[in-house]
Design a protein around this motif. Structure first.
Motif, PDB file in Angstrom:
ATOM      1  N   SER A   6       0.844  -1.199   0.000  1.00 46.96           N
ATOM      2  CA  SER A   6       0.000   0.000   0.000  1.00 46.96           C
ATOM      3  C   SER A   6       0.878   1.246   0.000  1.00 46.96           C
ATOM      4  CB  SER A   6      -0.906   0.026   1.238  1.00 46.96           C
ATOM      5  OG  SER A   6      -0.130   0.219   2.398  1.00 46.96           O
ATOM      6  N   ILE A   7       0.265   2.349  -0.413  1.00 46.93           N
ATOM      7  CA  ILE A   7       0.894   3.639  -0.190  1.00 46.93           C
ATOM      8  C   ILE A   7       0.419   4.061   1.195  1.00 46.93           C
ATOM      9  CG2 ILE A   7       1.037   6.056  -0.906  1.00 46.93           C
ATOM     10  CD1 ILE A   7       2.248   4.187  -3.011  1.00 46.93           C
ATOM     11  N   ASP A   8       1.318   4.127   2.137  1.00 45.04           N
ATOM     12  CA  ASP A   8       0.945   4.531   3.507  1.00 45.04           C
ATOM     13  C   ASP A   8       1.067   6.039   3.633  1.00 45.04           C
ATOM     14  OD1 ASP A   8       0.380   1.980   4.216  1.00 45.04           O
ATOM     15  OD2 ASP A   8       2.120   1.688   5.526  1.00 45.04           O
ATOM     16  N   LYS A   9      -0.042   6.663   4.020  1.00 36.29           N
ATOM     17  CA  LYS A   9      -0.053   8.122   4.154  1.00 36.29           C
ATOM     18  C   LYS A   9      -0.200   8.469   5.635  1.00 36.29           C
ATOM     19  CE  LYS A   9      -2.277  10.222   0.669  1.00 36.29           C
ATOM     20  NZ  LYS A   9      -1.276  10.419  -0.379  1.00 36.29           N
ATOM     21  N   ASN A  40       4.343  10.235   2.920  1.00 34.89           N
ATOM     22  CA  ASN A  40       3.961   9.049   2.144  1.00 34.89           C
ATOM     23  C   ASN A  40       5.102   8.041   2.156  1.00 34.89           C
ATOM     24  OD1 ASN A  40       1.523  10.201   1.392  1.00 34.89           O
ATOM     25  ND2 ASN A  40       2.405  11.151  -0.429  1.00 34.89           N
ATOM     26  N   ASN A  83      -0.465   3.709  -8.442  1.00 39.66           N
ATOM     27  CA  ASN A  83       0.050   3.624  -7.068  1.00 39.66           C
ATOM     28  C   ASN A  83       1.220   2.648  -6.978  1.00 39.66           C
ATOM     29  OD1 ASN A  83      -1.437   5.492  -5.691  1.00 39.66           O
ATOM     30  ND2 ASN A  83      -2.947   4.043  -4.875  1.00 39.66           N
ATOM     31  N   LEU A  86       4.767   3.559  -5.601  1.00 41.81           N
ATOM     32  CA  LEU A  86       5.376   2.771  -4.523  1.00 41.81           C
ATOM     33  C   LEU A  86       6.814   2.376  -4.884  1.00 41.81           C
ATOM     34  CD1 LEU A  86       3.697   0.079  -2.380  1.00 41.81           C
ATOM     35  CD2 LEU A  86       5.803  -0.525  -3.525  1.00 41.81           C
ATOM     36  N   ARG A  99      -3.424  -0.327  -3.154  1.00 45.13           N
ATOM     37  CA  ARG A  99      -4.267   0.459  -2.236  1.00 45.13           C
ATOM     38  C   ARG A  99      -3.479   1.563  -1.518  1.00 45.13           C
ATOM     39  NH1 ARG A  99      -4.441  -2.983   3.309  1.00 45.13           N
ATOM     40  NH2 ARG A  99      -2.282  -3.570   3.264  1.00 45.13           N
ATOM     41  N   SER A 100      -4.223   2.457  -0.860  1.00 46.45           N
ATOM     42  CA  SER A 100      -3.614   3.443   0.038  1.00 46.45           C
ATOM     43  C   SER A 100      -4.149   3.193   1.448  1.00 46.45           C
ATOM     44  CB  SER A 100      -4.006   4.872  -0.352  1.00 46.45           C
ATOM     45  OG  SER A 100      -3.552   5.173  -1.636  1.00 46.45           O
ATOM     46  N   CYS A 101      -3.328   3.441   2.452  1.00 45.51           N
ATOM     47  CA  CYS A 101      -3.776   3.346   3.844  1.00 45.51           C
ATOM     48  C   CYS A 101      -3.413   4.646   4.541  1.00 45.51           C
ATOM     49  CB  CYS A 101      -3.103   2.170   4.536  1.00 45.51           C
ATOM     50  SG  CYS A 101      -3.651   0.580   3.875  1.00 45.51           S
TER      51      CYS A 101
END
Ligand SMILES: Nc1ncnc2c1ncn2[C@@H]1O[C@H](COP(=O)(O)OP(=O)(O)OP(=O)(O)O)[C@@H](O)[C@H]1O
Ligand SMILES: [Mg+2]
Length: 310
Positions: free
Chosen positions: A10-13, A34, A64, A68, A89-91
Motif C-alpha cells: 500500500s501507499i501509507d499516508k 507518504n 500507485n 510505490l 491500495r492506500s492506507c
C-alpha cells in the motif's frame, strides 16, 4: 541478501494533524508523509538501515504501484515485484494529540488466480541470491490462506531461512510448514490459541508449544516490555531501556528486519534477540514506520537487557 515479501502492499499516508480530530468536521492536515507500505516494506527499509542488502518483492499494480516503486527507489531499497492489473491500495494513519494514531486501511484490489500463479512461478528466481526471506502481513482478496505455507515450503526447498510474521489463519497454516522464525505479538498469540494470555508464564508456555511443532525460533513481541524467544538453547527475555516512544507502528516489522539481518550474519540466539529489541525500540523513537536512526539502535543494542530465563 535478504528478500522481503509483501503481497498486500500500500501507499501509507501519515497525516500529522494541526489539531485533535473532531468527527464530522473539516480537519486540516499539517504535514503528510507518504511511504511504501504494507508490513513487508517496513521490514525492507529496516533491513536496509541494518546495513544489509535487501530485495523487496510481492504484488503491486497501477499508478500507485509505480509510485510505490519510486518511493522504494528513494529509500534505497531494490525491488522486483510482480505487476497486477488492479491498483495498489492506500492506507491512512491519522496522528493527532487526542487519539494518537487512527488508521484507515483500504481493502485492496482483487488478485486473479493467474496473477498469483505468475508470482509463484517467478518466486524461486527472485529469492535465488538471498539467504533469508521474510513474509509479512495480510494478503489481498483472491489470495488463499495457504499462501505462506506454500511459500515457506518453497523457501525451505531452496535451502534458505524464512521468517513469518502474520496473523490468524495465515499464521496457523504457515506454522504447519515450520518457518525458521515466527514473530507473533501477544494479540496474535491469543488468536492462534483462542485464549487469553495472562502474564509471562503463559507466553512462555505457548511459545514453547509452537517451538515443539518444529519451529527453531519463536519470538513473541510484547510492546514496550520487549520480547521473549523460545529456541533450542532455552527461553530468552530481552527488555529495552525505558524510552519516550514517538510512534510504535511498525516496531514489529523493524524487529523482523533485524532478525533477518542477524540470521543472515549467523549470530547466536541471545545476540539476535538483543539486536532485534534494540532495532525495534529505535523504531519507536522515529515518527516514521520501518525507520530508525542506526546510531540510536547501536546505542540501545548496548542497553537492552537480555538473559536466558529457562
Ligand atoms: N513503547 C515501546 N518502547 C520501547 N520499545 C518498544 C515499544 N513498543 C514496541 N517496542 C519494541 O518493538 C518490538 C515490537 O513491538 P510490538 O510488540 O508492538 O510489535 P507488533 O505489535 O508486531 O508491531 P507492528 O505489527 O505494528 O509492527 C517490541 O518487542 C519492543 O522491542
Ligand atoms: Mg506485528
Amino acid at each position: 541478501m535478504i528478500t522481503t515479501v509483501t503481497l498486500n502492499a500500500s501507499i501509507d499516508k501519515a497525516y500529522y494533524m494541526e489539531s485533535s480530530i473532531e468527527n464530522g468536521t473539516v480537519m486540516r492536515v499539517k504535514a503528510v508523509h507518504n511511504s511504501a507500505g504494507g508490513k513487508g516494506l517496513n521490514v525492507a527499509r529496516a533491513v536496509h538501515l541494518c546495513g544489509e542488502e535487501v530485495l523487496a518483492t510481492g504484488l503491486v499494480g497501477g499508478y500507485n504501484g509505480k509510485y510505490l516503486e519510486a518511493l522504494l527507489d528513494k529509500d534505497g531499497v531494490s525491488h522486483d515485484f510482480v505487476h497486477i492489473q488492479g491498483e495498489t491500495r492506500s492506507c491512512i494513519n491519522i496522528l493527532d494529540e487526542a487519539y494518537g494514531s487512527t488508521e484507515y486501511l483500504e481493502p485492496g484490489c482483487l488478485v486473479t488466480g493467474w496473477e498469483i500463479q505468475q508470482f509463484l512461478k517467478q518466486f524461486p528466481e527472485i529469492i535465488k541470491e538471498s539467504s533469508v526471506v521474510t513474509m509479512s502481513g495480510s494478503v489481498p482478496a483472491g489470495v488463499g490462506k495457504e499462501i505462506y505455507k506454500e511459500l515457506t515450503d518453497m523457501v525451505k526447498t531452496a535451502g534458505k531461512q524464512v521468517i513469518l510474521d502474520t496473523s490468524g489463519e495465515l499464521l496457523k497454516q504457515g506454522i504447519e510448514s515450520c518457518p525458521t522464525v515466527v514473530k507473533p505479538n501477544q494479540e496474535e498469540l491469543e488468536m492462534l490459541f483462542h485464549t487469553k494470555i495472562r502474564g509471562r508464564e503463559d507466553v512462555i508456555e505457548r511459545a514453547k508449544e509452537i517451538r515443539e511443532k518444529g519451529i527453531p525460533y519463536v519470538i513473541v513481541s510484547l510492546g514496550g516490555e520487549g520480547a521473549l524467544m523460545a529456541c533450542r538453547e532455552g527461553v530468552f527475555q530481552a527488555v529495552p531501556p525505558g524510552i519516550e516512544a514517538v510512534n510504535t507502528v511498525g516496531c514489529g516489522d523493524s524487529m523482523v528486519g533485524a532478525v533477518a539481518a542477524a540470521l543472515h550474519r549467523g549470530w547466536e540466539p541471545e545476540k539476535m534477540l538483543r539486536y532485534a529489541v534494540a532495532v525495534a525500540s529505535a523504531n519507536a523513537l522515529s515518527p516514521n514506520t520501518g525507520d530508525f536512526d542506526p546510531a540510536v539502535s547501536e546505542r540501545l543494542f548496548g542497553q537492552v537487557e537480555c538473559r536466558r530465563i529457562c
